[in-house]
Structure formats: C-alpha cells, structure tokens
Scaffold this active site. Structure first.
Site, short mmCIF file in Angstrom:
data_model
loop_
_atom_site.label_atom_id
_atom_site.label_comp_id
_atom_site.label_asym_id
_atom_site.label_seq_id
_atom_site.Cartn_x
_atom_site.Cartn_y
_atom_site.Cartn_z
N ARG A 97 -7.10 -5.68 -49.92
CA ARG A 97 -5.69 -5.28 -49.79
C ARG A 97 -5.60 -3.89 -49.17
O ARG A 97 -4.73 -3.61 -48.35
CB ARG A 97 -4.98 -5.31 -51.16
CG ARG A 97 -3.59 -4.70 -51.11
CD ARG A 97 -2.66 -5.04 -52.28
NE ARG A 97 -3.33 -5.23 -53.53
CZ ARG A 97 -3.85 -4.24 -54.28
NH1 ARG A 97 -3.75 -2.98 -53.89
NH2 ARG A 97 -4.46 -4.51 -55.41
N LYS A 143 6.26 -12.22 -32.29
CA LYS A 143 6.93 -12.59 -31.05
C LYS A 143 6.04 -12.27 -29.84
O LYS A 143 4.98 -12.85 -29.71
CB LYS A 143 8.30 -11.89 -31.00
CG LYS A 143 9.07 -11.92 -32.32
CD LYS A 143 9.56 -13.31 -32.72
CE LYS A 143 10.10 -13.38 -34.15
NZ LYS A 143 11.14 -12.42 -34.49
N ASP A 168 13.49 -0.94 -33.64
CA ASP A 168 12.86 -2.25 -33.65
C ASP A 168 12.59 -2.61 -32.19
O ASP A 168 13.52 -2.87 -31.42
CB ASP A 168 13.80 -3.27 -34.32
CG ASP A 168 13.20 -4.67 -34.42
OD1 ASP A 168 12.35 -5.00 -33.56
OD2 ASP A 168 13.57 -5.42 -35.33
N TYR A 221 19.04 -8.07 -35.74
CA TYR A 221 18.36 -9.29 -36.18
C TYR A 221 18.91 -9.74 -37.54
O TYR A 221 19.02 -8.92 -38.46
CB TYR A 221 16.85 -9.01 -36.26
CG TYR A 221 16.05 -10.19 -36.75
CD1 TYR A 221 15.91 -11.33 -35.96
CD2 TYR A 221 15.45 -10.16 -37.99
CE1 TYR A 221 15.19 -12.41 -36.41
CE2 TYR A 221 14.71 -11.24 -38.45
CZ TYR A 221 14.59 -12.37 -37.66
OH TYR A 221 13.87 -13.43 -38.11
C1 LIG Z 1 11.71 -11.99 -35.70
C2 LIG Z 1 12.28 -10.63 -35.75
C3 LIG Z 1 12.13 -9.82 -36.89
C4 LIG Z 1 11.44 -10.32 -38.15
O1 LIG Z 1 10.10 -10.57 -37.96
P1 LIG Z 1 9.24 -11.70 -38.75
O2 LIG Z 1 7.90 -11.55 -38.17
O3 LIG Z 1 9.90 -13.01 -38.46
O4 LIG Z 1 9.32 -11.35 -40.18
C5 LIG Z 1 12.63 -8.54 -36.85
N1 LIG Z 1 13.28 -8.07 -35.76
C6 LIG Z 1 13.45 -8.82 -34.65
C7 LIG Z 1 14.17 -8.24 -33.49
C8 LIG Z 1 12.97 -10.11 -34.61
O5 LIG Z 1 13.16 -10.86 -33.52
#
Ligand SMILES: *Cc1c(COP(=O)(O)O)cnc(C)c1O
Length: 411
Positions: A75, A224, A199, A127
């Site tokens: 961890r 992504k 983000d 998001y």
């Molecule tokens: C998908 C996404 C998230 C969350 O991420 P996960 O890996 O699905 O937990 C946060 N911000 C944006 C812009 C996203 O597209």
C-alpha cells in the site's frame, strides 16, 4: 536503479523516498516524446528487463527491521507504481506524481486537504463524478462549493473570500468544451493562500501543461487519454509543491486508494505512445468537426479549434492543439433524434468514457451527466440532443462516413 529506492534510510519520509526515484533520472531537459518513452522506466536492476516488471507482491522482505530497499508494504510503495508516478511527474513538468485507483480517488485525495468552513470555487460544467463527489460527499462535512461559469480571473473576483481554499478548474470542460484561461485565473489569486487545481484529463500534458501556467496541482483520470486503450482505471495527481505532495503521499498511504501494479504497468505502456496518439486524435477531430459544422442536420458544434468557439483564443494561447473531443447538438433538438443517430453508428461505439484509441459516442444528458440536476445541466448547455464524440485514431474516412450515414437516417 530507478525502481529500487536505493539508499533508503529507516523511517525516511515517503516524499524523500519518491524524490530519490524521481531524481535518479533527469527528465527535465528531455522533449515530450522522449519523456513519454523513457521517464520512470529504466531497465530492471535485478534482471535487466527493459520494461518495468509488474511487481505483483504485497510485501517486501527486510534484512533487519527497518533495513530494506525502500519498499516495505504494497500500500505504501510498489516499484511499478513508482515508475508510473515518476513518468506522470515528468510529463506534467512537475516534481511529484502520486497515483490512485481512479481519477475520482485522486480528486477525493485533493478534497481531503479541506476542513469544515472552507470554500471551493469550481467551474460549473465539470465532470459529473466530480460534481457528485463535491455535493454528495464533501458538502456534508461543512465544505462549501460554488459552481461558476469561469473563463478567466475576472470571473472569480466577487466570489473569492478569506475562506476560499481551492479553485477547481476543468479545461476543456466536459461536454461543451468550454475553456478557462489558466494563467489568468492563477494570476488572480497569486498573492492569496489559495491553491489552483486543474483537471487536465481532456487535454493531457501533451496539449496543455497547467503547472507551467501557474497552477499548483494537476489531477488526471489516467483512465482516459493517458492510458489510451480503455483497459484500466487510474488516477494521478502531479504537483511541484513539496508541502502539498507530502500531504498527498500521506493520504495515499493513510486512506489506501492505490492502483494495483498490473494497472500501473498498462498505463505506463499506454504513455509510451501518448504524443503519437494525441496528434492523430486531434487530426481526426478537426476533420470531423468541419464536416459536422457544414451539415444541415447539425445545429451547433462545440470544438475549440473553430474560430466560432467561445474558447478559441484561449485554446490558441494555452493548448498545443485543440484536442480530440467535440460535441454537437442537432437541428431538431430532440432526444429521439439523438438516440436514432447513436443507434445507427457502426464504427463509433456507444459508451461512457473517452480518450481511448477507438471512437466513442455518448449522450451526456442521460449518461455522464445524469447525476447533474436538469436545471444545472441546461445552464451549461448540456441540451437534450447534445452528442459527445471521443474521436479515436481510426482512419478518418471511415469515421466521417459512419457519422454521415447515421445523420442521413434521422428525420
Ligand atoms: C473520467 C473523468 C474523471 C474521473 O476519473 P475516473 O478514472 O473515471 O475515476 C474525472 N475528470 C474527468 C474530466 C473525467 O473525464
């Protein structure tokens, strides 16, 4: 010897240990593509394996209590994770990378900095999962979130007060691709005890580097574009702020929302082609955006590469290319027409998520943004017929033909 945190002293802090791994290679002078291939990934010291192995282990043997190679328990540290964290930091031009089980776990970790009474100012079309975490989890701990249409620093002025601790930006936003001038927002709060978080999931560090524009923290859903192959879920935080990094490493270990070593390996593998993939995503998206904008059945195209887009000038200023995401609404703004179109597609797959090599189509109003109240949704332009495309790296001729035949089918 990058993966071994060599020279580790007993009870050394987590941040010192990761710092050693980061500093073992100097990636700051490398260009992006070289970092993508090499940062964090050195031949394995025990075997010479050129790829960082998947260290599928929960614990590490110690020579004597506290005498070890920097790894005690899975961890707290894992060598595959160390490699990924080093790579993420290098790509964003930051000092520290800290990875998590998902993008939301990374976002949650940043929220753990907050105390009751603190206030956060956030972009309003963010998001859906982030909106849900803020309002559904953290509001009840006495933290106040303000959701505003933010374009630049001037939009914040009347909302910043002595309780404001974080500015939360998403740019480009999801799904209307609105842009925020990161440098302008950072300049507006520069002399205050306020941290700016960006983000950077939609842009990736290849297209946009928030830390170099003055942001304190970058957060990613590496699920992504960073991973890019739709085969794992991963989150990351990057910062050059030592104090914040210490907190994030502490939360990572204390709360334990860590990624598994196999996922770290997959994301590392994805990163090696990030720059190549992003070039192709952007090229394909530009062709599709032009086709849609000229199509009689399309009402409006949201794509930062078009001069008609409200964020076009900001995009030119802070992004290398306009990205691989776009959205559009239909001339007949009906859910039925949107559903008919999505049903008729053969190459584009109907799915949540984005940023993989394959093209995806989504309907924000009923999918990603279903957790956002209708009222908030309409305010930010998430119309009933709005369709979002994550343009993949397939041959663009096939993508254009697919969209055209589907548009032909709707009334
Ligand atoms: C998908 C996404 C998230 C969350 O991420 P996960 O890996 O699905 O937990 C946060 N911000 C944006 C812009 C996203 O597209």
């Amino acid at each position: 010897m990058l993966q071994l945190l060599s020279g580790h002293k007993p009870h050394e802090s987590l941040i010192e240990a990761q710092n050693k791994a980061n500093l073992a290679g100097d990636y700051t002078t490398m260009k992006f593509g070289t970092k993508a291939v090499h940062a964090g990934v050195e031949p394995d010291p025990s075997t010479g394996a050129i790829m960082t192995p998947i260290y599928q282990t929960s614990t590490f043997v110690q020579v004597a209590p506290g005498d070890h190679n920097g790894y005690e328990y899975g961890r707290t540290h894992n060598p595959t994770r160390t490699a990924l964290q080093t790579s993420m930091a290098a790509l964003e031009g930051g000092k520290h990378g800290i990875c998590f089980a998902s993008g939301m776990a990374a976002t949650d970790t940043i929220c753990k900095l907050l105390r009751p009474g603190d206030e956060v100012i956030s972009t309003n079309d963010l998001y859906g999962g982030t909106f849900r975490l803020f309002t559904g989890v953290y509001e009840k701990y006495g933290i106040k979130f303000h959701f505003l249409p933010i374009k630049d620093g001037a939009d914040l002025a009347s909302h910043v007060n002595e309780k404001t601790k974080l500015i939360w930006l998403e740019t480009p936003t999801n799904p209307t691709l609105s842009l925020v001038d990161i440098a302008s927002v950072c300049a507006a709060v520069k002399d205050k005890e306020i941290k700016v978080v960006v983000d950077n999931t939609f842009a990736t560090p290849y297209l946009q580097q928030p830390l170099s524009l003055g942001a304190d923290v970058v957060v990613h859903s590496a699920t992504k574009y960073i991973g890019g192959h739709s085969d794992s879920v991963m989150g990351a935080i990057v910062t050059s702020d030592d104090v914040l990094a210490e907190r994030f490493y502490y939360f990572q270990n204390a709360a334990g929302a860590i990624p598994g070593p196999q996922d770290c390996f997959l994301i590392l593998r994805g990163i090696k082609t990030l720059h190549i993939r992003m070039e192709q995503h952007c090229k394909n998206a530009a062709v599709i955006a032009d086709m849609l904008a000229a199509h009689p059945k399309v009402n409006k195209v949201n794509y930062p590469g078009h001069s008609s887009h409200t964020g076009h000038e900001i995009a030119k200023k802070q992004m290398r290319l306009p990205g691989g995401m776009l959205s559009f609404s239909l001339a007949s703004d009906s859910v039925d027409a949107a559903f008919e179109l999505m049903k008729s597609l053969k190459v584009f797959a109907l799915a949540e998520s984005l940023g993989g090599v394959e093209s995806l189509i989504g309907h924000p109003a009923t999918m990603t943004h279903a957790s956002i109240p209708l009222e908030e949704r309409k305010k930010t332009g998430v119309l009933d017929s709005l369709i979002r495309l994550s343009v993949g790296i397939e041959d663009v001729d096939d993508l254009v033909a697919d969209l055209k035949q589907a548009l032909d089918k709707i009334a």
